[in-house]
Scaffold this active site. Structure first.
Site, PDB file in Angstrom:
ATOM      1  N   ASP A  43       0.840  -1.200   0.000  1.00 57.85           N
ATOM      2  CA  ASP A  43       0.000   0.000   0.000  1.00 57.85           C
ATOM      3  C   ASP A  43       0.880   1.256   0.000  1.00 57.85           C
ATOM      4  O   ASP A  43       0.373   2.376  -0.103  1.00 57.85           O
ATOM      5  CB  ASP A  43      -1.007  -0.007   1.155  1.00 57.85           C
ATOM      6  CG  ASP A  43      -0.340   0.032   2.507  1.00 57.85           C
ATOM      7  OD1 ASP A  43       0.908  -0.018   2.575  1.00 57.85           O
ATOM      8  OD2 ASP A  43      -1.069   0.107   3.519  1.00 57.85           O
ATOM      9  N   SER A  44       2.194   1.064   0.051  1.00 61.57           N
ATOM     10  CA  SER A  44       3.124   2.182  -0.152  1.00 61.57           C
ATOM     11  C   SER A  44       2.959   2.759  -1.553  1.00 61.57           C
ATOM     12  O   SER A  44       3.475   3.836  -1.845  1.00 61.57           O
ATOM     13  CB  SER A  44       4.569   1.725   0.079  1.00 61.57           C
ATOM     14  OG  SER A  44       4.857   0.572  -0.693  1.00 61.57           O
ATOM     15  N   ASP A  82      -0.913  -6.218  -0.747  1.00 61.72           N
ATOM     16  CA  ASP A  82      -1.333  -5.653   0.547  1.00 61.72           C
ATOM     17  C   ASP A  82      -2.843  -5.498   0.639  1.00 61.72           C
ATOM     18  O   ASP A  82      -3.483  -4.975  -0.289  1.00 61.72           O
ATOM     19  CB  ASP A  82      -0.731  -4.250   0.703  1.00 61.72           C
ATOM     20  CG  ASP A  82       0.343  -4.205   1.769  1.00 61.72           C
ATOM     21  OD1 ASP A  82       0.537  -5.200   2.484  1.00 61.72           O
ATOM     22  OD2 ASP A  82       0.998  -3.150   1.870  1.00 61.72           O
ATOM     23  N   LYS A 110      -1.045  -9.654   2.374  1.00 61.17           N
ATOM     24  CA  LYS A 110      -0.408  -9.168   3.606  1.00 61.17           C
ATOM     25  C   LYS A 110      -1.346  -8.200   4.323  1.00 61.17           C
ATOM     26  O   LYS A 110      -2.027  -7.407   3.667  1.00 61.17           O
ATOM     27  CB  LYS A 110       0.901  -8.454   3.249  1.00 61.17           C
ATOM     28  CG  LYS A 110       1.585  -7.783   4.444  1.00 61.17           C
ATOM     29  CD  LYS A 110       3.021  -7.415   4.139  1.00 61.17           C
ATOM     30  CE  LYS A 110       3.200  -6.046   3.523  1.00 61.17           C
ATOM     31  NZ  LYS A 110       2.689  -4.936   4.344  1.00 61.17           N
ATOM     32  N   GLU A 112      -1.630  -5.771   8.232  1.00 57.00           N
ATOM     33  CA  GLU A 112      -0.907  -5.241   9.383  1.00 57.00           C
ATOM     34  C   GLU A 112      -1.653  -5.538  10.682  1.00 57.00           C
ATOM     35  O   GLU A 112      -2.882  -5.402  10.726  1.00 57.00           O
ATOM     36  CB  GLU A 112      -0.728  -3.719   9.233  1.00 57.00           C
ATOM     37  CG  GLU A 112       0.122  -3.360   8.024  1.00 57.00           C
ATOM     38  CD  GLU A 112       0.265  -1.857   7.817  1.00 57.00           C
ATOM     39  OE1 GLU A 112      -0.129  -1.071   8.699  1.00 57.00           O
ATOM     40  OE2 GLU A 112       0.763  -1.485   6.739  1.00 57.00           O
ATOM     41  N   GLU A 174       8.875  -4.322  10.493  1.00 53.37           N
ATOM     42  CA  GLU A 174       9.271  -2.984  10.031  1.00 53.37           C
ATOM     43  C   GLU A 174       9.765  -2.138  11.195  1.00 53.37           C
ATOM     44  O   GLU A 174       9.088  -2.014  12.233  1.00 53.37           O
ATOM     45  CB  GLU A 174       8.075  -2.304   9.331  1.00 53.37           C
ATOM     46  CG  GLU A 174       8.437  -0.919   8.806  1.00 53.37           C
ATOM     47  CD  GLU A 174       7.459  -0.356   7.787  1.00 53.37           C
ATOM     48  OE1 GLU A 174       6.517  -1.068   7.373  1.00 53.37           O
ATOM     49  OE2 GLU A 174       7.656   0.814   7.397  1.00 53.37           O
TER      50      GLU A 174
END
Ligand code: KIV
Length: 267
Positions: A43-44, A82, A110, A112, A174
């Site tokens: 999502d970056s 993501d 993925k 978080e 991270e």
């Protein structure tokens, strides 16, 4: 065969795993040809490519669009996609969204946070899962080192163990001290992939725009392998200069009518 088992085997054999973010077909092709093991459509993409102020603005539609582009550029690559902000609000929603990302071309998804129920729900659909602990950009507005105190480090290890027990296939760590990343790596069966997590994880991931030097930022955790920011600015300036001065296009860039057609056309 694109199977997450390969990365467990790499961990067992002590072979390092190279992951890099990819958002478009040409970069995906270059990374696959260059031997990158895993392409992460993170999502970056929001802050690095789409001009958003925060990862939280990234939508499922954005992720589907970019995962599909990466898959077209690298048909054989192992791709992690993501799940964007709020897409895992319930385990059922997470499973539904994971199916959508898989249909777009992701081999693994993925998310978080320490949510073992989300791991179980996605795995129940037969989809491989990568978890993400430490700094969680979707959940932590302040981008600073996590797991610095002994209590925070212990909580991180407990969370990683719970996700491992739920069946995660990979874990991104991270921005945490490397002592903590090493302890987590030893505590879980799943391969760990670090970004700003030091030398002792099973693999590494960086944001491709940082490695290529798209911007002037150069983070401590990053290694810059190229200076595309300067190259892009210089190429744009040279092009604008050529157009403004009439140096481009040259006669060699132009197309001509056949002689008889030109005569019939009267020019
Ligand atoms: O979105 C992303 O690119 C990521 C990496 C920083 C691991 O999650």
């Amino acid at each position: 065969m694109r199977d997450a088992a390969r990365f467990f085997q790499m961990k067992r054999q002590g072979e390092k795993i190279a992951m890099l973010t990819a958002y478009d077909a040409p970069n995906a092709r270059a990374q696959a040809e260059g031997g990158v093991d895993i392409l992460l459509v993170g999502d970056s993409v929001g802050t690095n490519i789409l001009g958003y102020a925060s990862e939280r603005e990234v939508t499922m539609a954005d992720m589907v669009h970019h995962i599909a582009a990466v898959r077209r550029g690298a048909p054989e690559a192992y791709i992690v996609g993501d799940l964007p902000y709020a897409s895992c609000a319930t385990p059922q929603l997470a499973a539904q969204n994971a199916k959508t990302l898989r249909a777009a071309g992701a081999d693994m998804v993925k998310f978080e946070g320490a949510l073992p129920d989300v791991v179980r729900a996605i795995k129940a659909e037969g989809i491989a899962v990568c978890c993400h602990l430490g700094l969680e950009p979707q959940n932590h507005e302040e981008k600073r080192l996590k797991g610095k105190t002994a209590a925070d480090a212990k909580a991180l290890i407990d969370n990683a163990r719970a996700l491992d027990a739920a069946g995660m296939d990979m874990l991104v760590l991270e921005l945490i001290p490397e002592e903590v990343a090493r302890a987590v790596t030893q505590a879980v069966k799943a391969p760990t992939i670090g970004i700003g997590a030091g030398r002792f994880t099973d693999g590494q991931v960086l944001v491709v725009c940082d490695t290529l030097g798209y911007t002037q930022n150069n983070f401590k955790h990053n290694k810059r392998y190229a200076d595309h920011g300067t190259t892009m600015r210089e190429a744009a300036a040279a092009y604008a200069h050529d157009v403004h001065s009439g140096a481009f296009p040259a006669e060699s860039n132009a197309f001509k009518m056949p002689k008889e057609e030109r005569e019939a056309f009267g020019v």
